[in-house]
Design a protein around this motif. Structure first.
Motif, PDB file in Angstrom:
ATOM      1  N   SER A  49       0.825  -1.210   0.000  1.00  0.00           N
ATOM      2  CA  SER A  49       0.000   0.000   0.000  1.00  0.00           C
ATOM      3  C   SER A  49       0.858   1.259   0.000  1.00  0.00           C
ATOM      4  O   SER A  49       0.635   2.182  -0.794  1.00  0.00           O
ATOM      5  CB  SER A  49      -0.924  -0.015   1.220  1.00  0.00           C
ATOM      6  OG  SER A  49      -1.581   1.222   1.378  1.00  0.00           O
ATOM      7  N   SER A  50       1.847   1.306   0.887  1.00  0.00           N
ATOM      8  CA  SER A  50       2.712   2.486   0.967  1.00  0.00           C
ATOM      9  C   SER A  50       3.544   2.649  -0.297  1.00  0.00           C
ATOM     10  O   SER A  50       3.743   3.767  -0.786  1.00  0.00           O
ATOM     11  CB  SER A  50       3.640   2.370   2.182  1.00  0.00           C
ATOM     12  OG  SER A  50       2.925   2.519   3.375  1.00  0.00           O
ATOM     13  N   TYR A  51       4.024   1.546  -0.825  1.00  0.00           N
ATOM     14  CA  TYR A  51       4.887   1.598  -2.009  1.00  0.00           C
ATOM     15  C   TYR A  51       4.140   2.159  -3.212  1.00  0.00           C
ATOM     16  O   TYR A  51       4.647   3.040  -3.921  1.00  0.00           O
ATOM     17  CB  TYR A  51       5.425   0.205  -2.321  1.00  0.00           C
ATOM     18  CG  TYR A  51       6.618   0.184  -3.244  1.00  0.00           C
ATOM     19  CD1 TYR A  51       7.915   0.215  -2.724  1.00  0.00           C
ATOM     20  CD2 TYR A  51       6.467   0.138  -4.621  1.00  0.00           C
ATOM     21  CE1 TYR A  51       9.011   0.200  -3.563  1.00  0.00           C
ATOM     22  CE2 TYR A  51       7.562   0.121  -5.467  1.00  0.00           C
ATOM     23  CZ  TYR A  51       8.826   0.143  -4.938  1.00  0.00           C
ATOM     24  OH  TYR A  51       9.916   0.134  -5.780  1.00  0.00           O
ATOM     25  N   LEU A  52       2.925   1.684  -3.446  1.00  0.00           N
ATOM     26  CA  LEU A  52       2.190   2.151  -4.624  1.00  0.00           C
ATOM     27  C   LEU A  52       1.774   3.608  -4.486  1.00  0.00           C
ATOM     28  O   LEU A  52       1.721   4.350  -5.473  1.00  0.00           O
ATOM     29  CB  LEU A  52       1.009   1.239  -4.927  1.00  0.00           C
ATOM     30  CG  LEU A  52      -0.179   1.133  -3.979  1.00  0.00           C
ATOM     31  CD1 LEU A  52      -1.220   2.196  -4.244  1.00  0.00           C
ATOM     32  CD2 LEU A  52      -0.823  -0.248  -4.105  1.00  0.00           C
ATOM     33  N   LEU A  57       2.232   4.410  -8.364  1.00  0.00           N
ATOM     34  CA  LEU A  57       2.083   3.297  -9.284  1.00  0.00           C
ATOM     35  C   LEU A  57       0.749   2.595  -9.090  1.00  0.00           C
ATOM     36  O   LEU A  57       0.112   2.713  -8.042  1.00  0.00           O
ATOM     37  CB  LEU A  57       3.211   2.280  -9.068  1.00  0.00           C
ATOM     38  CG  LEU A  57       4.647   2.762  -9.276  1.00  0.00           C
ATOM     39  CD1 LEU A  57       5.631   1.663  -8.883  1.00  0.00           C
ATOM     40  CD2 LEU A  57       4.864   3.163 -10.730  1.00  0.00           C
ATOM     41  N   SER A  58       0.348   1.840 -10.103  1.00  0.00           N
ATOM     42  CA  SER A  58      -0.809   0.967  -9.960  1.00  0.00           C
ATOM     43  C   SER A  58      -0.392  -0.258  -9.166  1.00  0.00           C
ATOM     44  O   SER A  58       0.804  -0.538  -8.988  1.00  0.00           O
ATOM     45  CB  SER A  58      -1.311   0.535 -11.345  1.00  0.00           C
ATOM     46  OG  SER A  58      -0.325  -0.271 -11.993  1.00  0.00           O
ATOM     47  N   LEU A  59      -1.366  -1.013  -8.695  1.00  0.00           N
ATOM     48  CA  LEU A  59      -1.048  -2.234  -7.962  1.00  0.00           C
ATOM     49  C   LEU A  59      -0.298  -3.206  -8.860  1.00  0.00           C
ATOM     50  O   LEU A  59       0.680  -3.842  -8.427  1.00  0.00           O
ATOM     51  CB  LEU A  59      -2.329  -2.884  -7.436  1.00  0.00           C
ATOM     52  CG  LEU A  59      -2.146  -4.233  -6.728  1.00  0.00           C
ATOM     53  CD1 LEU A  59      -1.232  -4.090  -5.525  1.00  0.00           C
ATOM     54  CD2 LEU A  59      -3.491  -4.806  -6.325  1.00  0.00           C
ATOM     55  N   GLU A  60      -0.729  -3.318 -10.093  1.00  0.00           N
ATOM     56  CA  GLU A  60      -0.072  -4.237 -11.031  1.00  0.00           C
ATOM     57  C   GLU A  60       1.409  -3.888 -11.201  1.00  0.00           C
ATOM     58  O   GLU A  60       2.288  -4.757 -11.137  1.00  0.00           O
ATOM     59  CB  GLU A  60      -0.781  -4.201 -12.383  1.00  0.00           C
ATOM     60  CG  GLU A  60      -0.175  -5.139 -13.415  1.00  0.00           C
ATOM     61  CD  GLU A  60      -0.884  -5.071 -14.757  1.00  0.00           C
ATOM     62  OE1 GLU A  60      -0.467  -5.785 -15.680  1.00  0.00           O
ATOM     63  OE2 GLU A  60      -1.862  -4.294 -14.889  1.00  0.00           O
ATOM     64  N   ASP A  61       1.696  -2.603 -11.395  1.00  0.00           N
ATOM     65  CA  ASP A  61       3.085  -2.182 -11.578  1.00  0.00           C
ATOM     66  C   ASP A  61       3.892  -2.340 -10.293  1.00  0.00           C
ATOM     67  O   ASP A  61       5.080  -2.662 -10.328  1.00  0.00           O
ATOM     68  CB  ASP A  61       3.139  -0.732 -12.045  1.00  0.00           C
ATOM     69  CG  ASP A  61       2.639  -0.572 -13.480  1.00  0.00           C
ATOM     70  OD1 ASP A  61       2.628  -1.565 -14.213  1.00  0.00           O
ATOM     71  OD2 ASP A  61       2.239   0.553 -13.846  1.00  0.00           O
ATOM     72  N   THR A  62       3.244  -2.090  -9.157  1.00  0.00           N
ATOM     73  CA  THR A  62       3.927  -2.245  -7.869  1.00  0.00           C
ATOM     74  C   THR A  62       4.348  -3.688  -7.642  1.00  0.00           C
ATOM     75  O   THR A  62       5.484  -3.965  -7.238  1.00  0.00           O
ATOM     76  CB  THR A  62       3.006  -1.786  -6.720  1.00  0.00           C
ATOM     77  OG1 THR A  62       2.724  -0.389  -6.873  1.00  0.00           O
ATOM     78  CG2 THR A  62       3.668  -2.010  -5.370  1.00  0.00           C
ATOM     79  N   ILE A 158      18.511   3.813   2.613  1.00  0.00           N
ATOM     80  CA  ILE A 158      18.138   2.477   3.076  1.00  0.00           C
ATOM     81  C   ILE A 158      16.626   2.259   3.104  1.00  0.00           C
ATOM     82  O   ILE A 158      16.178   1.193   3.532  1.00  0.00           O
ATOM     83  CB  ILE A 158      18.703   2.207   4.490  1.00  0.00           C
ATOM     84  CG1 ILE A 158      18.181   3.242   5.480  1.00  0.00           C
ATOM     85  CG2 ILE A 158      20.224   2.187   4.467  1.00  0.00           C
ATOM     86  CD1 ILE A 158      18.579   2.961   6.924  1.00  0.00           C
ATOM     87  N   PHE A 159      15.845   3.231   2.648  1.00  0.00           N
ATOM     88  CA  PHE A 159      14.397   3.091   2.766  1.00  0.00           C
ATOM     89  C   PHE A 159      13.711   2.928   1.410  1.00  0.00           C
ATOM     90  O   PHE A 159      12.567   3.324   1.229  1.00  0.00           O
ATOM     91  CB  PHE A 159      13.804   4.294   3.499  1.00  0.00           C
ATOM     92  CG  PHE A 159      14.107   4.278   4.978  1.00  0.00           C
ATOM     93  CD1 PHE A 159      13.399   3.454   5.828  1.00  0.00           C
ATOM     94  CD2 PHE A 159      15.116   5.076   5.507  1.00  0.00           C
ATOM     95  CE1 PHE A 159      13.673   3.424   7.186  1.00  0.00           C
ATOM     96  CE2 PHE A 159      15.408   5.055   6.858  1.00  0.00           C
ATOM     97  CZ  PHE A 159      14.689   4.224   7.705  1.00  0.00           C
ATOM     98  N   GLY A 160      14.416   2.323   0.461  1.00  0.00           N
ATOM     99  CA  GLY A 160      13.811   2.074  -0.839  1.00  0.00           C
ATOM    100  C   GLY A 160      12.588   1.193  -0.747  1.00  0.00           C
ATOM    101  O   GLY A 160      11.635   1.326  -1.521  1.00  0.00           O
ATOM    102  N   PHE A 161      12.568   0.286   0.223  1.00  0.00           N
ATOM    103  CA  PHE A 161      11.420  -0.609   0.399  1.00  0.00           C
ATOM    104  C   PHE A 161      10.182   0.149   0.847  1.00  0.00           C
ATOM    105  O   PHE A 161       9.060  -0.371   0.743  1.00  0.00           O
ATOM    106  CB  PHE A 161      11.759  -1.721   1.408  1.00  0.00           C
ATOM    107  CG  PHE A 161      11.953  -1.243   2.813  1.00  0.00           C
ATOM    108  CD1 PHE A 161      10.912  -1.263   3.709  1.00  0.00           C
ATOM    109  CD2 PHE A 161      13.187  -0.759   3.231  1.00  0.00           C
ATOM    110  CE1 PHE A 161      11.091  -0.825   5.015  1.00  0.00           C
ATOM    111  CE2 PHE A 161      13.375  -0.327   4.531  1.00  0.00           C
ATOM    112  CZ  PHE A 161      12.330  -0.356   5.426  1.00  0.00           C
ATOM    113  N   GLN A 162      10.347   1.375   1.341  1.00  0.00           N
ATOM    114  CA  GLN A 162       9.202   2.187   1.754  1.00  0.00           C
ATOM    115  C   GLN A 162       8.906   3.302   0.762  1.00  0.00           C
ATOM    116  O   GLN A 162       8.082   4.160   1.027  1.00  0.00           O
ATOM    117  CB  GLN A 162       9.447   2.783   3.137  1.00  0.00           C
ATOM    118  CG  GLN A 162       9.348   1.775   4.265  1.00  0.00           C
ATOM    119  CD  GLN A 162       9.411   2.424   5.634  1.00  0.00           C
ATOM    120  OE1 GLN A 162      10.005   3.486   5.795  1.00  0.00           O
ATOM    121  NE2 GLN A 162       8.811   1.788   6.617  1.00  0.00           N
TER     122      GLN A 162
END
Length: 204
Positions: A49-52, A57-62, A158-162
């Motif tokens: 959810s946070s990433y998209l 981005l769309s969910l598909e692209d995420t 270090i927060f690319g995942f977020q």
């Protein structure tokens, strides 16, 4: 934005958000129990959810870009995210991603120009970890402000995942004019041995 400005709302911290998503997953009778226990976890859905949101981005692209192992569950994840959004709206709740989006939308509203123009100096710490929404907020303020100080180290992103985007610090000179860079080379927190080891590691 109008609904938020006219009504009281509560802010969900990360623990609240995960707990709310977990309840949605557990209460959905159409999600098999095995998926609930092992594959469709609230922590993962919260991160998705946070990433998209932060990358726009769309969910598909995420899922394609960051969570490829969850692509086969895209429909289930979308159902959970839709229910999460519905419950937030119904209960007047905002998570941290919502706060960023609302703030950005507010800054783009012509009626808030006085807010932008009242800011004369901007300081952003840990600039290597800003995400796209935060970068857009800075750009909105820079429409009426020419004093921006960014503190950061591209080797410590270090927060690319977020959703942080290291390109914002790497391309700072191309986004703004008359950028001056000051290198802080004196380290007061680590011994020379640790610094040397760190530099050797990031050189690969």
């Amino acid at each position: 934005l109008n609904q938020v400005s006219k009504n009281p709302f509560k802010i969900l911290n990360q623990e609240d958000k995960i707990g709310m998503i977990r309840n949605i997953i557990n209460q959905n009778p159409y999600i098999p129990e095995q998926l609930k226990r092992f594959l469709i976890k609230a922590e993962n859905v919260s991160e998705i959810s946070s990433y998209l949101v932060n990358f726009g981005l769309s969910l598909e692209d995420t899922l394609e870009k960051r969570f490829s192992s969850r692509k086969k569950f895209a429909k289930i994840i979308q159902i959970v995210l839709n229910e999460y959004s519905s419950q937030k709206e119904m209960r007047m709740l905002l998570d941290f991603d919502d706060l960023l989006l609302i703030f950005l939308h507010a800054l783009k509203d012509p009626t808030t120009e006085h807010l932008r123009s009242s800011i004369k100096y901007i300081l952003v710490d840990e600039f290597q970890d800003v995400n796209n929404i935060q970068a857009d907020i800075i750009l909105e303020f820079m429409k009426t402000c020419s004093n921006l100080t960014c503190v950061g180290d591209d080797c410590q992103s270090i927060f690319g995942f977020q959703g942080s985007n290291i390109n914002h610090i790497l391309n700072l000179h191309t986004k703004f004019r008359d950028v001056k860079t000051f290198h802080l080379v004196q380290n007061y927190r680590s011994t020379p041995e640790i610094i040397n080891l760190y530099n050797d590691l990031i050189s690969y």
